[in-house]
Design an enzyme around this catalytic site. Structure first.
Site, mmCIF file in Angstrom:
data_model
loop_
_atom_site.group_PDB
_atom_site.id
_atom_site.type_symbol
_atom_site.label_atom_id
_atom_site.label_comp_id
_atom_site.label_asym_id
_atom_site.label_seq_id
_atom_site.Cartn_x
_atom_site.Cartn_y
_atom_site.Cartn_z
ATOM 1 N N CYS A 156 -4.419 6.871 10.245
ATOM 2 C CA CYS A 156 -3.335 5.898 10.338
ATOM 3 C C CYS A 156 -3.888 4.501 10.101
ATOM 4 O O CYS A 156 -5.091 4.264 10.203
ATOM 5 C CB CYS A 156 -2.637 5.972 11.699
ATOM 6 S SG CYS A 156 -3.684 5.485 13.085
ATOM 7 N N CYS A 172 11.600 -8.776 -15.942
ATOM 8 C CA CYS A 172 11.592 -7.989 -14.712
ATOM 9 C C CYS A 172 12.307 -6.659 -14.948
ATOM 10 O O CYS A 172 13.299 -6.575 -15.686
ATOM 11 C CB CYS A 172 12.278 -8.757 -13.586
ATOM 12 S SG CYS A 172 12.324 -7.882 -12.005
#
Length: 478
Positions: free
Chosen positions: A324, A377
């Site tokens: 984690c 974009c």
């Protein structure tokens, strides 16, 4: 046995009982016995019609397999409806407990709602120190904070602290979105407490925040915004969940920990033209950033995407079992602090809002920059917002620059006084260096004069032909 037969049998039993004892007392007791016997007879032997009805009821209680199979979907739907109702009742019960605690009558330690912020400097005024910002000239109208609604997506290490800070500042309304539950593994962070483990984060956050400041309105949604069915509801609440229902929220804050959710928020805000702020903390817990995104004016999250987004990498494949990310409450507190600081500056219009502000805990380095939107974009709504922003800028009235003339001092020179420079033009020219070849629009403030060597007269000595010893002997005799 029919009803008539039962009646006759009861009468015979009653008559036989009366002939057993001739005395008065015996007759009374035997009559009582007879009535009880008749009643038992009536109860023991039901009629044929009653028997038929009972058989029909037993048959109706035992449906076949086909009827059972047909009733399974209805039963599942009923169970689901009951579960939803139980969740609603639990939520209402928790809210009622919270409201009772706020009343102060049962020792809950809460306070009543305050209708208007007061600058009065007393210990019982929770807004006195906030209103001091207005008195000191930092904010022109701090009470305006109550007119804003902010949506926070992700109520984790950064989002929960962000929500708490805005609640303590007296924000008008908070909309909280998260689908996760509080775990004991979250106790290394701020805000959540061990007794809240197992609760949904939005529910636990609402209970805590409502106790801190009952003046704030809360709206919580316990679902994942990246799913198709929840995305439409998420967009609807952004565009209609403002302080006044039907109006959009004033700002959306992204406090999530994955790129899929960030791209989802980016897509929704580009489509709606909604201003939002993105935040994040690195996996090693020693750096973070915030970013203000105004669709069309600044770069969106898809204009300069990180590698995991640009390469279309499935984020789930990067996670390893038993591994984690690191988490520090200090780093998350710093990122949440600079996020809320810029939120307040943006909403209350004071100071300078950072378009991008990073934080490197290893060197205490805070880089800042601004990024223009990418004309190519991948998000078509971003390109659409860029075109609308260009039209908006072009429609603004141009401001003419008026060059002010220098004011002439002592225009009337009655005495004919003149200022004469003591340096001649030739001397000034000689003291200035060459002007370099510079691009248009750039000038030098001063030039470096060229170094000039003063001429030293040469002295020549004639050679007398004497040796060094002869010259030394002459010097001794002198």
């Amino acid at each position: 046995m029919t009803a008539t037969h039962r009646k006759r049998r009861a009468e015979r039993l009653a008559g036989a009982a009366e002939t057993v004892s001739p005395g008065g007392a015996g007759r009374a007791s035997s009559g009582l016995w007879a009535r009880k016997a008749a009643a038992r007879c009536l109860l023991t032997y039901p009629s044929r019609a009653q028997q038929a009805n009972s058989v029909g009821r037993r048959r109706r209680r035992r449906p076949g397999l086909g009827a059972l199979a047909a009733g399974v979907p209805a039963m599942a739907e009923s169970v689901e409806r009951l579960q939803k109702r139980v969740e609603e009742l639990e939520r209402e019960l928790a809210q009622e407990r919270s409201r009772r605690a706020l009343g102060g009558g049962d020792g809950g330690g809460g306070r009543a709602r305050i209708e208007k912020m007061s600058p009065e400097v007393v210990d019982s005024n929770p807004y006195s120190r906030l209103m001091a910002l207005k008195r000191m000239g930092i904010v022109s109208d701090y009470e305006k904070i109550r007119t804003f609604a902010v949506a926070i997506v992700g109520v984790g290490g950064v989002g929960s602290v962000t929500a708490e800070m805005l609640t303590r500042c007296g924000i008008g309304k908070l909309l909280l979105f998260d689908y996760d539950k509080v775990e004991l593994a979250n106790m290394n962070r701020l805000f959540f407490q061990p007794h809240q483990a197992g609760l949904s984060k939005v529910q636990a956050a609402e209970h805590t925040l409502r106790n801190i400041n009952p003046d704030v309105l809360f709206e919580v949604h316990n679902y994942n915004i990246t799913t198709v069915e929840n995305f439409e509801h998420f967009m609807n609440r952004i565009s209609n969940g403002g302080l006044e229902e039907g109006k959009p929220v004033d700002l959306v804050l992204s406090c999530v920990d994955n790129f899929e959710a960030r791209m989802t928020i980016n897509t929704a805000c580009n489509e709606l033209g909604q201003t939002w702020m993105e935040s994040g903390v690195s996996e090693n817990a020693v750096s973070g950033h915030i970013q203000l995104i105004i669709p069309g004016e600044s770069a969106c999250f898809a204009c300069a995407p990180p590698l995991v987004v640009a390469a279309n990498i499935d984020e789930k494949t990067l996670k390893r079992e038993g591994v984690c990310a690191a988490s520090l409450p200090t780093t998350m507190g710093v990122v949440a602090g600079i996020l809320v600081q810029n939120v307040l500056k943006f909403l209350l219009n004071f100071g300078t809002v950072s378009f991008y502000l990073g934080y490197n805990a290893m060197q205490d380095f805070f880089p800042t920059m601004s990024m223009k939107p990418n004309p190519q974009c991948d998000d078509r709504n971003c390109r659409k917002q860029q075109e609308e922003y260009k039209k908006k800028v072009a429609a603004l009235p141009t401001q003419e620059v008026v060059q002010e003339e220098e004011e002439i001092i002592h225009d009337d020179n009655e005495w004919g006084i003149e200022l004469v420079s003591e340096v001649s033009e030739e001397e000034l020219k000689n003291s200035s260096g060459p002007i370099p070849d510079l691009p248009e629009g750039i000038t030098v403030a001063y030039t470096v004069p060229q170094k000039q060597e003063d001429p030293v007269p040469e002295v020549t000595v004639e050679d007398s032909g004497e040796s060094l010893e002869d010259l030394m002997a002459k010097m001794k005799n002198m």
